[in-house]
Design an enzyme around this catalytic site. Structure first.
Site, PDB file in Angstrom:
ATOM      1  N   GLU A 529      -3.785  14.961  10.787  1.00 10.73           N
ATOM      2  CA  GLU A 529      -3.060  14.006   9.921  1.00 10.73           C
ATOM      3  C   GLU A 529      -3.336  14.286   8.440  1.00 10.73           C
ATOM      4  OE1 GLU A 529      -0.743  12.485  11.129  1.00 10.73           O
ATOM      5  OE2 GLU A 529      -1.275  12.471  13.250  1.00 10.73           O
ATOM      6  N   ASP A 593      -1.860  21.373  12.918  1.00 11.41           N
ATOM      7  CA  ASP A 593      -2.757  21.702  14.033  1.00 11.41           C
ATOM      8  C   ASP A 593      -3.780  22.757  13.603  1.00 11.41           C
ATOM      9  OD1 ASP A 593      -1.707  19.970  15.905  1.00 11.41           O
ATOM     10  OD2 ASP A 593      -0.449  21.467  16.895  1.00 11.41           O
TER      11      ASP A 593
HETATM   12 ZN   LIG Z   1       1.629  15.683  13.160  1.00 13.65          ZN
END
Ligand SMILES: [Zn+2]
Length: 696
Positions: A529, A593
């Protein structure tokens, strides 16, 4: 218009997961669970999911998750299953208990307990719903039937849109990209029954087949509404033609990720001239919006296309179009023939799910959807403990510190831009668990025995709430997810990260697992995030959340080269069957990621240096047989252990900005030399390729 929110997992409505007894070490094949199955928490470190016969350096997903689909076959009423689904199901059971109590406690009229109890109980009462037949939507059906000319369309469209029926286009509020402190009006493309533009335009056999099934579905809905078979068939084809014309004018999924392509402020009068058929100034009044002089036309080419399509389509076809969307939108509050047909297309055909979810689960989910902060308030009081919050706060701080070090260390950014990047990093606000200030539902009337009315009023309440924001300051304390939600998001215009209470549980955060496992699990999600603030989309917004370039030209060029590397790399991966990963659609998520896992690893290393964390309990022997770094990477991989139905996988590959689960695992580790080191992979093995991409 909140489509730029960067979530960690796709939001799927027909949700369900399967449970595995946490202690079961026998990875023999299990039968799929049915609609009333019980779900238990999956532990943070799940040895039963692993396939230790696989070589982690050849296929790390297989190694970490190879047995997952055997012990967790996709439940009969779900399109997929993973740790997110499992926890969502677990939370649904918890919410179910709360709602059962609320229905039996007979709380005072007007209280939150009365509202959630009556909403839930009336939703369950399918006998009453069956008995009412089409009577609840009779008024709307009559208004549609009474249309005498297309000039009357905008007023009716406003009425339907206010009830959450997505005909023709969408109108709502959004933060101003250029002044993120203020809410503005936004008008956007909409009106489609298939998931997005390209579902109408692709020419492969499976896409053609799906369109035929959609036309058959529309025809079936029309005949359920009383139209003769032949006429219904003919109208369904014409509705398909109408929606195809709207699709052609729409922005595609990749373009919609680009905030510059989604932002076109226009004076209302100039906009209105591009689509006279919708009478924008009057529509805005009819839908109950504050008056506006200008608005963001999110998708400007759409409106002339809509105008042309309305002109070219006969009024009776547009009437049939509105009837179908009305019935689909409220299918679960209409007799079971509507509900079954709706599921048959959207659940069975589109996603491959054989069986509809149990009614009680759907009613729990819709209570969460309509009264989320009333239900969520009780949920957090009962189930969210201060230590869950404290641990998460600490982890977020550790990961933010790691990002600061990462920015200091990277060699492709000038000191000038680094100052700005750190400014943005330090301005990120963390929201954890639940809102400081709860929504006020006192003006929402919820009655016993009124499933349709409750849903309609809840939707109108929500619509009015969103429209009322126009022209007012943005409230950054507000949440876009309810507290029990198993997901997380970064909001680029608010520059904040948000972790609902619902996700801060096993498997993502497990106090019985090691710190290394937890950093790989929830830590990597926190990192994910945070990195969204600095992915190809987030990097366009500054510390204050404004769409404003803070990069030097050379640094931006360097950044684009780095993200291009990721986009090209992922484009070569196969999503499912003949479909490759869309490297541009998934770029932001893949960047998040990759960056997120690196940050989590940096934070773990700092954490280990600081204190020898007491992490070994006697039952965790298996976990302790791996080095902390191995535990870390296994924790990461197991976030995304999954099983999916092929139809659902195909749909996601077209619309989901996240890569498929197995790619989320392997795509990241191939870019991390730390992974190769942790598992002693030799250079050139599949998980340790010579070429790697890195942004953050
Ligand atoms: Zn995301």
């Amino acid at each position: 218009m909140r489509h730029l929110l960067c979530v960690v997992s796709i939001v799927v409505l027909a949700s369900l997961g399967v449970a595995q007894d946490a202690g079961n070490a026998n990875p023999s094949a299990q039968q799929p669970k049915g609609p009333d199955a019980k779900y238990n928490l999956i532990p943070g470190f799940d040895a039963t999911a692993m396939d230790k016969s696989a070589d982690p350096c050849v296929d790390f997903y297989q190694y970490a998750c190879g047995n997952f689909s055997k012990i967790h076959p996709t439940p009969s009423d779900a399109p997929e299953f993973d740790e997110f689904y499992n926890l969502m199901e677990y939370n649904t059971q918890v919410l179910h208990d709360i709602l059962e109590q609320a229905t039996s406690s007979r709380a005072p009229a007007g209280s939150n307990e009365q509202k959630i109890g009556d909403f839930y109980e009336s939703c369950l009462d399918t006998a009453a719903i069956e008995k009412h037949g089409l009577e609840p939507i009779q008024a709307q059906l009559q208004q549609i039937a009474a249309l005498k000319s297309k000039a009357e369309l905008p007023q009716l469209a406003a009425r339907l849109n206010r009830m959450g029926v997505g005909v023709f286009f969408d109108y709502s509020s959004m933060p101003d990209f250029k002044d993120a402190t203020m809410e503005i009006a936004a008008i956007d493309q909409g009106g489609l029954g298939l998931p997005e533009k390209d579902f109408y335009l692709r020419t492969d056999a499976k896409s053609e087949e799906l369109r035929k099934q959609y036309v058959a579905h529309v025809a079936k809905m029309l005949s359920l509404l009383g139209e003769a078979q032949d006429a219904a068939q003919a109208d369904a084809q014409k509705i398909m033609d109408f929606e195809t014309a709207l699709a052609k004018g729409s922005l595609g999924v990749v373009e919609r990720r680009d905030p510059e392509k989604d932002y076109h402020m226009m004076p209302l009068a100039s906009f209105a001239a591009t689509a006279p058929a919708i009478e924008a100034p009057k529509y805005i009044e009819w839908i109950g919006s504050p008056q506006v002089e200008k608005l963001n036309v999110v998708s400007p080419d759409f409106f002339p296309a809509l105008n042309k399509a309305i002109d070219a389509t006969d009024l009776p076809v547009l009437q049939a179009y509105m009837r179908v969307h009305l019935a689909d939108s409220f299918a679960s509050r209409l007799p079971h023939a509507f509900d079954d047909e709706h599921f048959d297309f959207y659940g069975r055909k589109l996603q491959g799910t054989p069986e509809q979810q149990a009614r009680w689960k759907r009613c729990v989910e819709s209570t969460d959807g309509s009264l989320g902060e009333a239900l969520g308030q009780i949920y957090v009081q009962k189930y969210f403990t201060p230590d869950m919050k404290a641990e998460t706060v600490q982890m977020v701080r550790d990961i933010e510190a790691a990002m600061g070090k990462d920015i200091d260390a990277i060699d492709w950014m000038s000191p000038e831009t680094k100052v700005k990047a750190k400014e943005k990093l330090h301005a990120v606000a963390n929201k954890i668990g639940y809102p400081n200030k709860w929504r006020d539902y006192s003006k929402l009337d919820i009655q016993p025995n009124d499933a349709f009315g409750n849903t309609m009023r809840a939707r109108e309440f929500e619509n009015a709430y969103q429209l009322n924001k126009i022209g007012k300051p943005v409230d950054r304390q507000e949440w876009e997810m309810t507290p029990p939600t198993v997901n997380a998001y970064y909001n680029p215009t608010e520059n904040n990260i948000n972790f609902p209470a619902g996700i801060l549980q096993p498997a993502f955060y497990d106090k019985n697992a090691s710190a290394a496992t937890n950093y790989g699990h929830i830590g990597a999600i926190v990192g994910h995030e945070l990195t969204h603030g600095f992915d190809d989309q987030g990097a366009k917004f500054d510390a204050d959340g404004n769409l404003h370039n803070w990069w030097t030209a050379q640094d931006k060029k360097n950044f684009d080269e780095k993200t291009d590397c990721i986009a090209n790399e992922y484009s070569q991966f196969t999503a499912v069957d003949d479909i490759k990963v869309n490297g541009r659609l998934t770029l932001g998520e893949n960047t998040a990621d990759n960056g997120g896992l690196r940050l989590a690893l940096m934070a773990l290393i700092a954490h280990q240096a600081e204190a020898a964390h007491g992490n070994a309990s006697s039952e965790q022997n298996e976990e302790q047989s791996f080095t902390p770094q191995q535990q870390f990477f296994l924790g990461w991989a197991q976030n995304y252990c999954a099983t999916q139905r092929p139809e659902f996988a195909r749909m996601l590959a077209r619309i989901d900005p996240h890569s498929p689960d197995h790619i989320r695992v392997t795509g990241v580790v191939v870019n991390m030399p730390d992974f190769a080191k942790a598992f002693s992979c030799k250079a050139g093995q599949p998980m340790a390729p010579a070429k790697a991409c890195r942004v953050w």
